[in-house]
Design a protein around this motif. Structure first.
Motif, PDB file in Angstrom:
ATOM      1  N   HIS A 135       0.842  -1.205   0.000  1.00 49.63           N
ATOM      2  CA  HIS A 135       0.000   0.000   0.000  1.00 49.63           C
ATOM      3  C   HIS A 135       0.879   1.258   0.000  1.00 49.63           C
ATOM      4  O   HIS A 135       0.663   2.187  -0.788  1.00 49.63           O
ATOM      5  CB  HIS A 135      -0.898  -0.024   1.233  1.00 49.63           C
ATOM      6  CG  HIS A 135      -1.925   1.064   1.266  1.00 49.63           C
ATOM      7  ND1 HIS A 135      -3.274   0.822   1.330  1.00 49.63           N
ATOM      8  CD2 HIS A 135      -1.816   2.420   1.263  1.00 49.63           C
ATOM      9  CE1 HIS A 135      -3.940   1.966   1.349  1.00 49.63           C
ATOM     10  NE2 HIS A 135      -3.055   2.952   1.320  1.00 49.63           N
ATOM     11  N   LEU A 136       1.875   1.262   0.844  1.00 57.56           N
ATOM     12  CA  LEU A 136       2.772   2.417   0.922  1.00 57.56           C
ATOM     13  C   LEU A 136       3.586   2.578  -0.363  1.00 57.56           C
ATOM     14  O   LEU A 136       3.896   3.709  -0.771  1.00 57.56           O
ATOM     15  CB  LEU A 136       3.706   2.273   2.122  1.00 57.56           C
ATOM     16  CG  LEU A 136       3.020   2.307   3.495  1.00 57.56           C
ATOM     17  CD1 LEU A 136       4.034   2.020   4.604  1.00 57.56           C
ATOM     18  CD2 LEU A 136       2.347   3.650   3.734  1.00 57.56           C
ATOM     19  N   ALA A 137       3.902   1.467  -1.000  1.00 61.09           N
ATOM     20  CA  ALA A 137       4.617   1.539  -2.281  1.00 61.09           C
ATOM     21  C   ALA A 137       3.746   2.226  -3.331  1.00 61.09           C
ATOM     22  O   ALA A 137       4.244   3.006  -4.159  1.00 61.09           O
ATOM     23  CB  ALA A 137       5.006   0.142  -2.750  1.00 61.09           C
ATOM     24  N   GLY A 138       2.436   1.933  -3.308  1.00 57.17           N
ATOM     25  CA  GLY A 138       1.519   2.605  -4.214  1.00 57.17           C
ATOM     26  C   GLY A 138       1.505   4.107  -3.996  1.00 57.17           C
ATOM     27  O   GLY A 138       1.487   4.889  -4.966  1.00 57.17           O
ATOM     28  N   ARG A 139       1.507   4.525  -2.744  1.00 56.78           N
ATOM     29  CA  ARG A 139       1.579   5.963  -2.448  1.00 56.78           C
ATOM     30  C   ARG A 139       2.893   6.556  -2.941  1.00 56.78           C
ATOM     31  O   ARG A 139       2.940   7.612  -3.566  1.00 56.78           O
ATOM     32  CB  ARG A 139       1.476   6.192  -0.943  1.00 56.78           C
ATOM     33  CG  ARG A 139       0.120   6.020  -0.323  1.00 56.78           C
ATOM     34  CD  ARG A 139       0.226   6.556   1.092  1.00 56.78           C
ATOM     35  NE  ARG A 139      -0.821   6.080   1.969  1.00 56.78           N
ATOM     36  CZ  ARG A 139      -0.819   6.253   3.292  1.00 56.78           C
ATOM     37  NH1 ARG A 139       0.210   6.857   3.866  1.00 56.78           N
ATOM     38  NH2 ARG A 139      -1.816   5.815   4.025  1.00 56.78           N
ATOM     39  N   ARG A 140       3.971   5.835  -2.640  1.00 60.31           N
ATOM     40  CA  ARG A 140       5.295   6.402  -2.892  1.00 60.31           C
ATOM     41  C   ARG A 140       5.573   6.562  -4.385  1.00 60.31           C
ATOM     42  O   ARG A 140       6.204   7.541  -4.800  1.00 60.31           O
ATOM     43  CB  ARG A 140       6.363   5.514  -2.240  1.00 60.31           C
ATOM     44  CG  ARG A 140       7.789   5.977  -2.479  1.00 60.31           C
ATOM     45  CD  ARG A 140       8.037   7.380  -1.965  1.00 60.31           C
ATOM     46  NE  ARG A 140       9.292   7.928  -2.487  1.00 60.31           N
ATOM     47  CZ  ARG A 140       9.528   9.199  -2.704  1.00 60.31           C
ATOM     48  NH1 ARG A 140       8.587  10.111  -2.455  1.00 60.31           N
ATOM     49  NH2 ARG A 140      10.686   9.614  -3.170  1.00 60.31           N
ATOM     50  N   ILE A 141       5.101   5.637  -5.222  1.00 61.34           N
ATOM     51  CA  ILE A 141       5.410   5.748  -6.647  1.00 61.34           C
ATOM     52  C   ILE A 141       4.773   6.995  -7.250  1.00 61.34           C
ATOM     53  O   ILE A 141       5.350   7.618  -8.147  1.00 61.34           O
ATOM     54  CB  ILE A 141       4.978   4.470  -7.409  1.00 61.34           C
ATOM     55  CG1 ILE A 141       5.528   4.487  -8.838  1.00 61.34           C
ATOM     56  CG2 ILE A 141       3.470   4.313  -7.423  1.00 61.34           C
ATOM     57  CD1 ILE A 141       7.025   4.482  -8.944  1.00 61.34           C
ATOM     58  N   VAL A 142       3.628   7.407  -6.748  1.00 60.39           N
ATOM     59  CA  VAL A 142       3.003   8.641  -7.237  1.00 60.39           C
ATOM     60  C   VAL A 142       3.882   9.838  -6.888  1.00 60.39           C
ATOM     61  O   VAL A 142       4.085  10.750  -7.714  1.00 60.39           O
ATOM     62  CB  VAL A 142       1.586   8.807  -6.653  1.00 60.39           C
ATOM     63  CG1 VAL A 142       0.973  10.143  -7.068  1.00 60.39           C
ATOM     64  CG2 VAL A 142       0.684   7.659  -7.108  1.00 60.39           C
TER      65      VAL A 142
END
Length: 587
Positions: free
Chosen positions: A246-253
């Motif tokens: 989930h945090l990876a999804g945030r971070r890539i943005v």
């Protein structure tokens, strides 16, 4: 829900957003019409196309790749993070490769996976990508493909399985396979014990829980800055892995907004961190090949000699199978990658940039270790400095060969013995169970034509099973030499990656049974004691063998263009960064 199409002003705003995807979704005329209209069939609202970053989720999920079977569920957590951060996620599949199943070897498909990912990223309206990998070749393949295109990218690996449990003790994937099957061949256990262990070893989702190639590449990629800190070692079934996704999804943005690309992270310092971390972990020899290939994709100067030179002051600190006692669960609970990085201290370049936008040192500052039996301090290592991978050269390996010292028998590190030579793995396996085989423990087993062109694909067969009659006599190790690889879960005094390979005319093709071979690991030498003139005479008589299946398709392309082990086994025309530009517009 509005059915209103984007107006001209809105399309101009999208086109001016600076996002790569805007070239698709902000386009005028029939081009933009088609790009937007067809995507609406997926139920996307109008504002999907109004300047939101479009994020790909590359998924190596496959029911034929059991180690990655849970990545489809993990992708949903990545999507949540992307939506939450204001991005638009699109999951897509690629070629996959399951190490335990694919024949002749999953390595034959690594470059195909990398090419698949590279072309998919370039051809589609993506501003960034999250890479979901796990099984051995899927992680380096994804890093290679993403690095070549150089869009903002981060990696999430699937995590190791829970410990195998057998009769009150722990057993590890791969490592215990070799031990159980050899014990069975030696007559020490019966078939029912092997069957029972078979059902006890892989008891959860995830990749190998030993420090094999999958765990090695997961941890190494984190220390190179391509994974969120502290995540690589978390078990696949641990809910914290879903949180990390989930945090990876945030971070890539955020990375898209920062224009933080692999080219800014995968620097020379990052590769040195990877090489050193691999040594301290007691990691896989396969990391040598994968890092050499990745370095050539991004234009970083990295040579086989670096894997020897950079680790001479690095001890083995992780007490993990196959070099040690424990498994990845214990490693994660002992402090994991964060505690391990802090333990290594200044052995790593702490100022190297990572996907967090901060440095390696900042990522792990203050991390603790909770079990110093599993993650040892520098003054009490599992193996002393210089116990990592050694690179050997000599007239048998002019361009190098490797040996994993931490998994080898110390008494065999300097050894001179008679060569017993087989031209193929099948021929050796047929003879290995023959009680009449003329072999003694001091002999050196040589199998050739198992390199990148000769097999093809360079399979993990270098840890040859010992001859049955020696196993029954209690022999547990012998010197073995080949142009093959071995699994990161393997152990023994095994010389690998002999370059050039026999199928390419290397000196290994000229060795004959009865020749004396001298191995001297401390002095980094590997020689066959045959006069140069005699070797040259044998070379004139040598003829290459026909490679099965090498006349068509991917296998032919691979054989025609694969580089040698000291160059990473990439295809020669894939080396170097290609970028994300699409050469032509369709309409």
């Amino acid at each position: 829900m509005s059915a209103r199409n984007l107006g001209r002003e809105e399309r101009e705003a999208v086109a001016g957003s600076g996002l790569r995807s805007a070239r698709w979704f902000g386009a005028e005329g029939k081009t933009g019409f088609m790009h937007r209209s067809w995507m609406r069939s997926e139920g996307l609202p109008d504002d999907t196309f109004r300047g939101r970053p479009v994020i790909g989720i590359a998924n190596s999920w496959s029911e034929l790749t059991s180690c990655n079977i849970h990545l489809r569920a993990l992708a949903e957590h990545v999507k949540r993070g992307i939506w939450q951060a204001g991005g638009v996620p699109f999951e897509f599949p690629t070629t996959s490769a399951g190490e335990p199943i694919v024949r002749p070897t999953a390595m034959l498909l690594r470059n195909l996976m990398a090419m698949d990912l590279e072309e998919t990223l370039r051809a589609n309206p993506l501003d960034g990508v999250v890479l979901l990998a796990g099984c051995d070749k899927t992680t380096p393949a994804y890093l290679m493909g993403a690095a070549s295109v150089d869009l903002p990218a981060l990696l999430i690996t699937g995590g190791p399985m829970l410990n195998g449990k057998y009769r009150g003790g722990d057993i590890g994937s791969g490592t215990s396979v070799w031990r159980f099957t050899e014990a069975y061949r030696a007559g020490q256990i019966d078939a029912s014990a092997v069957t029972e262990a078979e059902g006890c070893m892989a008891r959860s989702q995830g990749h190998c829980m030993t420090m094999g190639t999958a765990s090695t590449m997961a941890c190494v990629s984190e220390f190179m800055g391509m994974q969120l800190p502290g995540t690589a070692a978390l078990p696949a079934n641990d809910s914290r892995r879903a949180t990390a996704a989930h945090l990876a999804g945030r971070r890539i943005v955020e990375m898209v907004a920062e224009d933080l690309r692999p080219s800014k992270i995968l620097t020379r310092k990052a590769f040195e961190n990877g090489v050193r971390a691999n040594a301290a972990l007691g990691g896989s020899t396969n990391a040598v090949i994968h890092l050499l290939a990745l370095a050539r994709r991004v234009g970083v100067e990295l040579t086989l000699d670096d894997f020897d030179r950079l680790v001479r002051d690095v001890p083995v600190l992780a007490d993990l199978m196959p070099s040690g006692r424990f498994l990845m669960e214990e490693f994660a609970y002992a402090g994991g990658t964060a505690g391990f990085a802090e333990t290594l201290g200044d052995l790593l370049h702490r100022d190297a940039l990572t996907i967090t936008g901060t440095t390696l040192g900042e990522n792990y500052a203050g991390a603790e270790v909770f079990d110093r039996e599993v993650i040892r301090p520098l003054d009490n290592p599992v193996k002393p400095v210089g116990s990592g991978i050694a690179v050997l050269t000599g007239n048998l390996a002019p361009r190098g060969a490797v040996i994993k010292q931490s998994a080898a028998t110390p008494a065999l590190m300097v050894h001179r013995g008679r060569a017993l030579v087989w031209d193929s793995l099948d021929e050796y396996l047929a003879d290995a169970d023959d009680h009449d085989l003329d072999v003694v423990p001091e002999d050196i087993l040589v199998v050739r034509n198992v390199g990148p062109k000769g097999y093809p694909g360079m399979p993990e067969v270098g840890n040859l099973p010992l001859p049955r009659k020696l196993l029954e006599a209690g022999v547990t190790d012998m010197v073995r030499i080949s142009d093959a690889r071995m699994s990161g879960t393997s152990y023994g005094t095994v010389v690998l990656h002999v370059v050039p390979e026999a199928a390419d005319g290397g000196p290994l093709a000229l060795v004959r049974t009865g020749d004396l071979i001298s191995l001297d690991v401390p002095n980094r030498s590997l020689d066959v004691e045959v006069p140069a003139g005699e070797l040259e005479s044998r070379r004139r008589e040598w003829r290459p063998r026909e490679v099965p299946g090498g006349e068509r398709g991917w296998t032919k392309l691979y054989i025609d263009h694969v580089t040698q082990a000291d160059e990473g086994l990439d295809l020669d025309f894939l080396q170097g960064r290609s970028g994300a530009a699409v050469p032509r517009q369709a309409f």
